[in-house]
Structure formats: C-alpha cells, structure tokens
Design an enzyme around this catalytic site. Structure first.
Site, PDB file in Angstrom:
ATOM      1  N   GLY A 218       0.826  -1.199   0.000  1.00  0.00           N
ATOM      2  CA  GLY A 218       0.000   0.000   0.000  1.00  0.00           C
ATOM      3  C   GLY A 218       0.861   1.249   0.000  1.00  0.00           C
ATOM      4  N   GLU A 259       5.166  -6.768   1.082  1.00  0.00           N
ATOM      5  CA  GLU A 259       5.080  -7.262  -0.297  1.00  0.00           C
ATOM      6  C   GLU A 259       4.693  -6.143  -1.263  1.00  0.00           C
ATOM      7  OE1 GLU A 259       2.396 -10.402   0.747  1.00  0.00           O
ATOM      8  OE2 GLU A 259       0.686  -9.079   0.441  1.00  0.00           O
ATOM      9  N   PRO A 260       5.586  -5.191  -1.442  1.00  0.00           N
ATOM     10  CA  PRO A 260       5.271  -4.072  -2.323  1.00  0.00           C
ATOM     11  C   PRO A 260       5.476  -4.398  -3.805  1.00  0.00           C
ATOM     12  CG  PRO A 260       7.371  -3.723  -1.217  1.00  0.00           C
ATOM     13  CD  PRO A 260       6.903  -5.070  -0.830  1.00  0.00           C
ATOM     14  N   GLY A 261       4.628  -3.830  -4.613  1.00  0.00           N
ATOM     15  CA  GLY A 261       4.802  -3.919  -6.058  1.00  0.00           C
ATOM     16  C   GLY A 261       5.138  -2.534  -6.589  1.00  0.00           C
ATOM     17  N   ARG A 298      -4.217   2.035 -17.334  1.00  0.00           N
ATOM     18  CA  ARG A 298      -4.481   2.652 -16.028  1.00  0.00           C
ATOM     19  C   ARG A 298      -5.232   3.988 -16.085  1.00  0.00           C
ATOM     20  NH1 ARG A 298      -1.088   3.805 -12.508  1.00  0.00           N
ATOM     21  NH2 ARG A 298      -1.879   2.650 -10.744  1.00  0.00           N
ATOM     22  N   CYS A 328     -10.317   2.133 -31.126  1.00  0.00           N
ATOM     23  CA  CYS A 328     -11.572   2.681 -31.616  1.00  0.00           C
ATOM     24  C   CYS A 328     -12.664   2.682 -30.566  1.00  0.00           C
ATOM     25  CB  CYS A 328     -11.984   1.970 -32.890  1.00  0.00           C
ATOM     26  SG  CYS A 328     -10.847   2.416 -34.214  1.00  0.00           S
ATOM     27  N   TYR A 356       1.871  -2.341 -13.061  1.00  0.00           N
ATOM     28  CA  TYR A 356       0.520  -2.529 -13.584  1.00  0.00           C
ATOM     29  C   TYR A 356       0.320  -1.890 -14.948  1.00  0.00           C
ATOM     30  CZ  TYR A 356       0.189  -3.682  -8.696  1.00  0.00           C
ATOM     31  OH  TYR A 356       0.439  -4.232  -7.470  1.00  0.00           O
TER      32      TYR A 356
HETATM   33  C1  LIG Z   1      -1.223  -6.383  -5.457  1.00  0.00           C
HETATM   34  C2  LIG Z   1      -0.779  -6.882  -4.174  1.00  0.00           C
HETATM   35  C3  LIG Z   1       0.346  -6.322  -3.553  1.00  0.00           C
HETATM   36  C4  LIG Z   1       1.121  -5.149  -4.125  1.00  0.00           C
HETATM   37  O1  LIG Z   1       0.447  -3.947  -3.996  1.00  0.00           O
HETATM   38  P1  LIG Z   1       1.162  -2.561  -4.424  1.00  0.00           P
HETATM   39  O2  LIG Z   1       0.127  -1.523  -4.215  1.00  0.00           O
HETATM   40  O3  LIG Z   1       1.563  -2.683  -5.853  1.00  0.00           O
HETATM   41  O4  LIG Z   1       2.352  -2.378  -3.572  1.00  0.00           O
HETATM   42  C5  LIG Z   1       0.743  -6.869  -2.356  1.00  0.00           C
HETATM   43  N1  LIG Z   1       0.081  -7.905  -1.791  1.00  0.00           N
HETATM   44  C6  LIG Z   1      -0.992  -8.470  -2.367  1.00  0.00           C
HETATM   45  C7  LIG Z   1      -1.665  -9.619  -1.709  1.00  0.00           C
HETATM   46  C8  LIG Z   1      -1.456  -7.979  -3.565  1.00  0.00           C
HETATM   47  O5  LIG Z   1      -2.543  -8.540  -4.123  1.00  0.00           O
END
Ligand SMILES: *Cc1c(COP(=O)(O)O)cnc(C)c1O
Length: 401
Positions: A218, A259-261, A298, A328, A356
């Site tokens: 988050g 667990e950051p993305g 997005r 289109c 994403y």
């Molecule tokens: C998508 C997701 C994340 C990553 O969220 P970010 O906002 O990209 O940091 C972490 N944990 C879980 C379970 C997710 O589904």
C-alpha cells in the site's frame, strides 16, 4: 537513463516500448530495507503482478528479495526465475482448493484468506504451515480519521471471525506460521497503518508458532513532483518500534515481511510512444499516439495520471494537449495537459510505467503487445520482443465454415 537513451532505445527496438531502469529498482529496494534496519529479519516479497517479466524477477532474486504471487502461474514464473520455493509466498483470492494444493506441492508458503478453504485445507493437510490473511477493517477516512470500513471487502478473514478461525485451527490441528494483511489502499496516513498493525499484533497473540508477520503493501509513490507519497523512513521507524515491542511480548523476534509492487517498480518504468498525428479541432489539440489503452490501461481504468513529456523536443514552448490512443473507443491518456510543443513523429514518455502497465496489456484491436527493455549498467537489454502477427493467431483453431 536520460532522454537520449530513451530515444536510442526507441530507434533500435521500435515504439511503443516499455523501458525499466534497474538502478531505480535497486534504489527503491535498498530504501525499503534500510528503513527497517533495526529489525533483524526483514523480508521484502516483491509483488510479481506489478511487473512479471522473468528478467525483472531475476533482478529481484539477485537483490535478495522474496516474491509475492497471486496465481500458480506467477509461482511458476518465480521458480523459473530462480527463486527458492521457500522465498515465495502465494496470496491468492478466490482460487480453488485444487490450485492451492498444487502450489503446496511446489514447496511455496501458502496464505489463505477465507474460512471455508482454510477448514478444507487444514483437514486434508494439517502439517503444512499456513499463513492467514486478516482483514483488519481499517481504512483511512479523510485526513487523519480512522474509520472501520471495508466491511464488504472480498479480501481477508474478518477480525470479527477470529473465534470461528480459532475453532478451525483447533479442530484441524493445523499450524499457522504467519499472519498477513493487505488492505490494498494507499498508505497516506502512517497512523492509520499503525492502527491496523496493532490489530494484526492482537490477532497474532492467538497463535504461538508464528514465523512472520506480513504487513502487505500500500506504499504510495508520487505520480508527479510534489505528489503525496508514503514516508517510508517514518513508517520504518515507527512500525519497527511497535514490532519490536510486540516481539518482546510475544517472546521471540519474528520476521517482518512486506510485499510491495508499485513502490519497487512504478517509477522505474517509462512507456515510450510515438505521435502519429496532431489533430486540431475548434476546442482541442489532440496528440494521437501509436498506442492505446490496450498497452497502458491505467488512465482509463483508474483515472491514473501519468506524467507525459515530449522527449524529442523537450525545450519547446509548452502548449495544451489531449493525448489519445488509436483504439476505436474512448481512449484518453490525458486531457489538456501542458507538454512542450509536439510535432508529428515526436516521442512521448509516460512516467510511472513500471507497475501494472505491461502486465495489464492486451491485444485489443488486434494490436501487438509492446516490447520491453531493461536498462542496466548503462546498456539496453531487450527482455521481451514485440509481438508479431503469428502471436495473434497461434492459439486459434480455424474450422471449415
Ligand atoms: C497487489 C498486491 C500487492 C502489491 O500492492 P502494491 O500496491 O503494488 O504495492 C501486495 N500484496 C498483495 C496480496 C497484492 O494482491
């Protein structure tokens, strides 16, 4: 990775194209681990769904990261990229018991987020350690208000169901080795996050055999200069203190996981597209690019604002443009955006294109998905070829009609 590097990449590999800066990814990874350097065992599990190219996964593996996965296919990609199974956590939502059991055979940490599957899984595999995903029902409500919300979220086991959860654990004799939360909302207010973590600690006290507590993600990243972002350093300091306090009470030091993305890859990515046409109407100047929401959805999906700059002519007089795609149907990247004067053929760079973006790309309008490049040690490495016509048809079966 400067404008000229991006122009060179587009001229070598074509446009549209995604480019990722390895150094920026490493910088963000180090920033996060340093923020928690008071904790002995910190695990960063990169969320693969943000950007799942094998070379990106290999880069994270080389940094010492773990991997957060949401499907068995992501687990397999992680294993292929070289991750030890023990460094992969599988956090699905709404998947079948069969898939969870199959992932278990791969030696990956399972995270279960509903009571029905937990009971079935625990009955059949009481010896397999399982992490549970809790929904603390906390969300930010305006400035610093803490409201108990998300009651209707499909994610996690509600804290109001803890008694039921404990009965399942007792009846099955299963081993809970981790507690997890991921609310999915941006952490704008650290106090709200700390409040949710208190709920997680309270929950954790029910389970004597834990190895880790996973705080999910988050982390908010800036989308433009001056944008609000999560203060990682402040979060690190405050959460570490609370975590160590909890561990003392618990009796031993657990692993702290995240667990950051987005935080790790969003800002490392640029999406480069070429302007096909400048179309002036009575009210608007449109810049139409050689891409659309098939490649970067997005803005249309979430209304997200990706900064756009003209890297071919960065110093021209700024004018207002609506940047649109070639799909289109309504396909708008930005409306009335101030950009240095654009000529047809100019290359535009879209920021925050690491997370994403490619992973949500499709073939809509029968277009090819773009190529991907990793910029590393001052060199461009092609890590995914642009699709070709054969890719559009290779799974199709033509019948006689
Ligand atoms: C998508 C997701 C994340 C990553 O969220 P970010 O906002 O990209 O940091 C972490 N944990 C879980 C379970 C997710 O589904």
């Amino acid at each position: 990775m400067n404008n000229q590097d991006l122009i060179n990449i587009a001229s070598e590999f074509g446009s549209p194209i995604y480019v990722y800066d390895a150094e920026k990814i490493q910088f963000q990874y180090n920033r996060l681990t340093s923020a928690f350097n008071k904790i002995e065992n910190v695990r960063i599990n990169y969320a693969a769904k943000a950007l799942s190219n094998l070379s990106i996964l290999k880069l994270f593996n080389s940094l010492g990261s773990g991997l957060d996965t949401v499907s068995i296919q992501e687990v397999k990609l992680g294993l292929k990229a070289g991750f030890e199974p023990s460094k992969i956590i599988y956090t699905p939502n709404g998947v079948s018991l069969e898939e969870i059991e199959e992932v278990t055979t791969l030696g990956v940490q399972i995270n279960i987020d509903n009571l029905s599957i937990l009971e079935q899984f625990g009955t059949r595999h009481p010896k397999t350690p399982v992490c549970i995903r809790i929904n603390p029902h906390v969300m930010a409500g305006g400035n610093s208000n803490i409201s108990v919300g998300h009651i209707d979220s499909k994610f996690g086991i509600s804290i109001h169901q803890i008694p039921h959860l404990l009965r399942i654990v007792e009846n099955t004799g299963m081993h809970i080795n981790g507690i997890h939360m991921h609310t999915g909302s941006d952490i704008l207010d650290i106090e709200v996050f700390l409040y949710a973590s208190e709920i997680l600690f309270e929950t954790a006290k029910h389970f004597p055999d834990l190895d880790f507590i996973d705080f999910g993600s988050g982390f908010k990243v800036p989308y433009k200069t001056g944008d609000i972002e999560t203060n990682i350093e402040e979060l690190g300091e405050k959460l570490s203190e609370k975590f160590l306090g909890f561990c003392e009470e618990y009796g031993r030091e657990l692993t702290l996981a995240f667990e950051p993305g987005k935080f790790l890859v969003s800002e490392a990515g640029k999406f480069i597209a070429k302007v096909n046409v400048i179309k002036q109407t009575t009210s608007t100047v449109f810049a139409g690019i050689d891409s659309g929401f098939n490649h970067l959805i997005r803005p249309m999906l979430y209304g997200s604002q990706h900064e756009i700059s003209n890297i071919s002519h960065p110093d021209g007089k700024e004018r207002f443009y609506s940047v649109v795609g070639y799909i289109c149907e309504t396909d708008t990247f930005a409306t009335n955006k101030r950009i240095s004067e654009i000529k047809e053929g100019d290359l535009l760079s879209f920021s925050n294109a690491g997370a994403y973006c490619f992973t949500m790309a499709s073939n809509y309008n029968s277009r090819y998905r773009p190529a991907e490049v990793l910029w590393m040690n001052g060199k461009a490495h092609l890590i995914r070829k642009r699709e070709v016509f054969e890719d559009l048809i290779h799974n199709q079966i033509e019948i006689d009609i």
